[in-house]
Design an enzyme around this catalytic site. Structure first.
Site, PDB file in Angstrom:
ATOM      1  N   GLU A 114     -12.493  -4.179  -6.780  1.00 45.20           N
ATOM      2  CA  GLU A 114     -13.030  -3.694  -5.494  1.00 45.20           C
ATOM      3  C   GLU A 114     -14.435  -3.132  -5.670  1.00 45.20           C
ATOM      4  O   GLU A 114     -15.037  -2.668  -4.709  1.00 45.20           O
ATOM      5  CB  GLU A 114     -12.143  -2.577  -4.942  1.00 45.20           C
ATOM      6  CG  GLU A 114     -10.679  -2.910  -4.890  1.00 45.20           C
ATOM      7  CD  GLU A 114      -9.882  -1.873  -4.133  1.00 45.20           C
ATOM      8  OE1 GLU A 114      -9.754  -1.996  -2.917  1.00 45.20           O
ATOM      9  OE2 GLU A 114      -9.386  -0.930  -4.786  1.00 45.20           O
TER      10      GLU A 114
ATOM     11  N   ARG B 190       0.864  -1.190   0.000  1.00 41.21           N
ATOM     12  CA  ARG B 190       0.000   0.000   0.000  1.00 41.21           C
ATOM     13  C   ARG B 190       0.898   1.236   0.000  1.00 41.21           C
ATOM     14  O   ARG B 190       1.236   1.765   1.067  1.00 41.21           O
ATOM     15  CB  ARG B 190      -0.886   0.012   1.248  1.00 41.21           C
ATOM     16  CG  ARG B 190      -1.987  -1.049   1.262  1.00 41.21           C
ATOM     17  CD  ARG B 190      -2.817  -0.907   2.532  1.00 41.21           C
ATOM     18  NE  ARG B 190      -4.090  -1.578   2.462  1.00 41.21           N
ATOM     19  CZ  ARG B 190      -4.384  -2.714   3.122  1.00 41.21           C
ATOM     20  NH1 ARG B 190      -3.486  -3.297   3.884  1.00 41.21           N
ATOM     21  NH2 ARG B 190      -5.584  -3.241   3.026  1.00 41.21           N
TER      22      ARG B 190
ATOM     23  N   ASN C 177     -12.277  -5.798   1.132  1.00 35.07           N
ATOM     24  CA  ASN C 177     -12.787  -4.769   2.067  1.00 35.07           C
ATOM     25  C   ASN C 177     -13.699  -3.806   1.309  1.00 35.07           C
ATOM     26  O   ASN C 177     -14.821  -3.523   1.708  1.00 35.07           O
ATOM     27  CB  ASN C 177     -11.640  -3.973   2.692  1.00 35.07           C
ATOM     28  CG  ASN C 177     -10.599  -4.866   3.333  1.00 35.07           C
ATOM     29  OD1 ASN C 177     -10.904  -5.989   3.702  1.00 35.07           O
ATOM     30  ND2 ASN C 177      -9.375  -4.385   3.431  1.00 35.07           N
TER      31      ASN C 177
ATOM     32  N   ARG D 154     -17.432   1.250   5.075  1.00 42.03           N
ATOM     33  CA  ARG D 154     -16.590   0.382   5.896  1.00 42.03           C
ATOM     34  C   ARG D 154     -16.078   1.069   7.160  1.00 42.03           C
ATOM     35  O   ARG D 154     -15.532   0.428   8.041  1.00 42.03           O
ATOM     36  CB  ARG D 154     -15.416  -0.168   5.078  1.00 42.03           C
ATOM     37  CG  ARG D 154     -14.468   0.883   4.573  1.00 42.03           C
ATOM     38  CD  ARG D 154     -13.510   0.306   3.548  1.00 42.03           C
ATOM     39  NE  ARG D 154     -12.242  -0.086   4.139  1.00 42.03           N
ATOM     40  CZ  ARG D 154     -11.157  -0.374   3.437  1.00 42.03           C
ATOM     41  NH1 ARG D 154     -11.209  -0.358   2.104  1.00 42.03           N
ATOM     42  NH2 ARG D 154     -10.052  -0.703   4.008  1.00 42.03           N
TER      43      ARG D 154
ATOM     44  N   ARG E 216       0.879  -1.452  -5.290  1.00 42.59           N
ATOM     45  CA  ARG E 216      -0.340  -0.754  -5.677  1.00 42.59           C
ATOM     46  C   ARG E 216      -0.038   0.728  -5.787  1.00 42.59           C
ATOM     47  O   ARG E 216       0.551   1.302  -4.862  1.00 42.59           O
ATOM     48  CB  ARG E 216      -1.429  -0.976  -4.636  1.00 42.59           C
ATOM     49  CG  ARG E 216      -2.667  -0.128  -4.939  1.00 42.59           C
ATOM     50  CD  ARG E 216      -3.804  -0.476  -4.060  1.00 42.59           C
ATOM     51  NE  ARG E 216      -3.662   0.080  -2.732  1.00 42.59           N
ATOM     52  CZ  ARG E 216      -4.523  -0.160  -1.747  1.00 42.59           C
ATOM     53  NH1 ARG E 216      -5.547  -0.953  -1.956  1.00 42.59           N
ATOM     54  NH2 ARG E 216      -4.351   0.379  -0.570  1.00 42.59           N
TER      55      ARG E 216
ATOM     56  N   CYS F 230      -6.518  -9.728  -1.656  1.00 50.33           N
ATOM     57  CA  CYS F 230      -5.619  -9.037  -0.721  1.00 50.33           C
ATOM     58  C   CYS F 230      -6.386  -8.250   0.330  1.00 50.33           C
ATOM     59  O   CYS F 230      -5.812  -7.457   1.053  1.00 50.33           O
ATOM     60  CB  CYS F 230      -4.655  -8.130  -1.476  1.00 50.33           C
ATOM     61  SG  CYS F 230      -5.476  -6.839  -2.405  1.00 50.33           S
TER      62      CYS F 230
HETATM   63  C1  PEP Z   1      -9.449  -3.776  -0.015  1.00 52.03           C
HETATM   64  O1  PEP Z   1     -10.242  -2.862  -0.263  1.00 52.03           O
HETATM   65  O2  PEP Z   1      -9.800  -4.937   0.278  1.00 52.03           O
HETATM   66  C2  PEP Z   1      -7.999  -3.515  -0.042  1.00 52.03           C
HETATM   67  C3  PEP Z   1      -7.140  -4.498   0.071  1.00 52.03           C
HETATM   68  O3  PEP Z   1      -7.603  -2.216  -0.142  1.00 52.03           O
HETATM   69  P1  PEP Z   1      -7.666  -1.179   1.091  1.00 52.03           P
HETATM   70  O4  PEP Z   1      -8.081  -1.940   2.319  1.00 52.03           O
HETATM   71  O5  PEP Z   1      -6.311  -0.600   1.190  1.00 52.03           O
HETATM   72  O6  PEP Z   1      -8.706  -0.224   0.596  1.00 52.03           O
HETATM   73 MG    MG Z   2      -9.479  -1.052  -1.173  1.00 51.58          MG
END
Ligand code: PEP
Ligand code: MG
Length: 555
Positions: free
Chosen positions: A415, A290, A438, A449, A326, A486
């Site tokens: 995503e 990240r 996520n 979230r 990323r 991931c």
């Molecule tokens: C996700 O969204 O699952 C992800 C791995 O990215 P982040 O949690 O950094 O948004």
């Molecule tokens: Mg994400």
């Protein structure tokens, strides 16, 4: 009285198995009554000011002990208790005849409402104000302050839920496990527990019956809390805990299923420092770097040279291994001052991730150049991917830009439901995809979230999310291209098996989760994983999906 054994259930986090003694966190205080004060305003004011300054002092002292990020959180809370505007507001109320506790309650509530109406980051901090108010009111009333009990002997912490100020201070040598009555699998508490490898069960109905000193058996893998377990049960649980620990200790090496099928087990990192833990945990490489975590405090975009050095520091630890970088994922939960648009009403649906980068193309091009240069100077196998891709056109644009600077393996994150549904077309363009569960979960169920009030919906076991993942898995199988996961889901050992059954070829997670996932997937063949995935897919909701699969894990 003989205490009889009783089993309560909730959502387990991790695989830990612990027997310990309960310490309860005091429940939040009730709202102070509106009854008029029986004291003089001067006396009431003295009660309020003493409590406010003592709370600020206590928070600062706790920050000193905790250090690091926890200190920053606690110092920020102390500032709230010290705020002169707030004291003025409290004083006015007291002078009008209100009690000290009610005045503090009302003044903090007024400030919280102002912060909530400001939206965004300010709104998220409004909850912290409530936490500080409770601490001050407890002092005024002379009752136990809400917060983690102090103890020198290990205990199982039972709470309604944990506020950030509590979790920042948890002593992981003393707290053996967490049990909460509120919260879902992606709540703040669950994420913290997962990250620290602390066994937890969240959303346990009936945990209110627990009192300090009760012996409990916390089985996170089963999501079961056994109150007053029998001696035989304790004995067999401890034997099983030993067996699990032994299995974990022998799980070094690559991810491999019972039939020899390979699944790469990779780590999620945010810096070269966290890469050290990944190496120690035998990660086969990095599945999610990240990069935005490196620049959260930067006011201006980092130069190519600065970035190149940061990336090189990670690559050098993974010679000959895969590192998936990323590009900057700015916006919503991770604002970057030099990339994020201020004032969007719904930043999660705004110009975040790749959208922000396309709007600042020079920042994206500079980052790709820095990655490409650092990769050329290292023996790591560097892959690059874009966050928040929603369309095939965005994929084409991103992959094209990667090719222009000589990046040979370019992929995208899945995503957003639209990209999951179009994964077959996306994989005609991209070299690989990686599913961010996520965000995929938050966008599938339309539940922010970051918002605790909708955290129950933030569950990647939701069959709707699993169906989308199956679309992606099938597209991967048909194209012969890699499909990774991931997001947090990859760190759930039981869900990891389901993901493999859905066609996922690699799993990337926080380093601490690797051993458990490695041990768990090694117990199943690919055919079995597919059967378990089918069971989960045919469920009606997350709980049923979990239950449909968990039987296979207890054998
Ligand atoms: C996700 O969204 O699952 C992800 C791995 O990215 P982040 O949690 O950094 O948004
Ligand atoms: Mg994400």
């Amino acid at each position: 009285m003989i205490n009889t054994e009783k089993t309560l259930t909730g959502v387990g986090v991790g695989r830990g198995l612990v027997v310990g003694s309960v310490r309860r966190m005091p429940d939040p205080l009730p709202e102070p009554a509106r009854t008029p004060s029986a004291m003089t305003p001067a006396d009431e004011l003295a009660r309020a000011t003493t409590a406010l300054s003592a709370t600020a002092k206590d928070l600062r002292a706790r920050g000193e002990v905790a250090g690091g990020v926890a200190k920053e959180v606690l110092d920020a809370l102390a500032l709230m208790a010290d705020d002169t505007m707030l004291l003025k507001n409290v004083t006015t109320r007291i002078e009008a005849g209100t009690t000290a506790e009610r005045s503090v309650f009302e003044a903090f509530a007024e400030f919280a409402a102002i912060m909530e109406s400001a939206g965004g980051y300010m709104a998220e901090r409004a909850g912290d104000l409530g936490d500080v108010a409770n601490r001050v009111i407890a002092r005024i009333l002379g009752v136990s302050a809400p917060g983690v009990p102090q103890s020198t002997t290990p205990f199982v912490l039972v709470a309604r839920d944990l506020a950030p100020a509590d979790t920042a201070l948890l002593d992981f040598d003393i707290v053996q496990a967490l049990v909460t009555t509120d919260g879902g699998p992606t709540s703040h508490t669950a994420i913290l527990a997962r990250e620290k490898g602390l066994p937890a069960i969240v959303g346990v109905h009936g945990a209110e019956i627990l009192v300090d000193g009760d012996t409990v058996l916390v089985d996170a893998r089963q999501g079961e809390l056994v109150v007053h377990p029998s001696a035989e049960r304790v004995e067999s649980a401890l034997a099983e805990a030993d067996a699990r620990a032994a299995a974990r200790a022998t799980t070094a090496g690559p991810g491999i299923l019972a039939d020899g099928h390979k699944i790469s087990l990779l780590a999620n990192i945010g810096s070269a420092t966290s890469a050290v833990a990944a190496v120690a945990a035998h990660a086969e490489g990095i599945g999610l770097f990240r990069t935005e975590f490196l620049f959260l405090d930067s006011e201006t975009a980092p130069s190519v040279d600065v970035q190149q050095a940061e990336y090189a520091a990670v690559f050098e630890q993974f010679g000959g291994q895969k590192v998936v970088v990323r590009v900057l994922d700015a916006g919503a939960d991770k604002p970057l001052p030099f990339l994020t648009d201020e004032g969007e009403e719904n930043p999660a649906l705004g110009r975040r991730g790749i959208r922000a980068l396309f709007a600042h193309e020079e920042i994206l091009r500079n980052q790709l150049t820095a990655i490409s240069r650092a990769a050329a100077a290292s023996s790591a196998e560097v892959w690059v991917m874009a966050p928040m891709i929603a369309t095939v056109d965005e994929t084409e644009m991103f992959v094209g830009m990667c090719r222009e600077v000589g990046i040979s393996t370019a992929g995208v994150m899945i995503e957003v439901p639209s990209s999951a549904l179009l994964a077959d077309r996306i994989l005609e363009v991209a070299d690989f995809v990686s599913i961010g569960t996520n965000d995929l979960t938050q966008y599938t169920v339309a539940a922010d979230r970051l918002l605790g009030s909708v955290s129950e919906l933030q569950d990647p076991w939701n069959p709707a999310v699993l169906r989308l993942i199956r679309e992606v898995g099938q597209a991967g199988e048909q194209s012969g291209k890699p499909v990774g996961v991931c997001g947090e889901a990859a760190a759930d050992p039981m869900l990891a098996v389901v993901l493999i059954g859905l066609g996922v070829t690699s799993l990337s997670m926080s380093s601490i989760a690797l051993a458990d996932v490695r041990a768990e997937i090694s117990r199943f063949t690919l055919v079995e994983a597919r059967k378990l995935a089918e069971r989960a897919l045919s469920a009606r909701n997350s709980a049923e999906a979990r239950a449909a699969v968990s039987g296979a894990f207890t054998q």
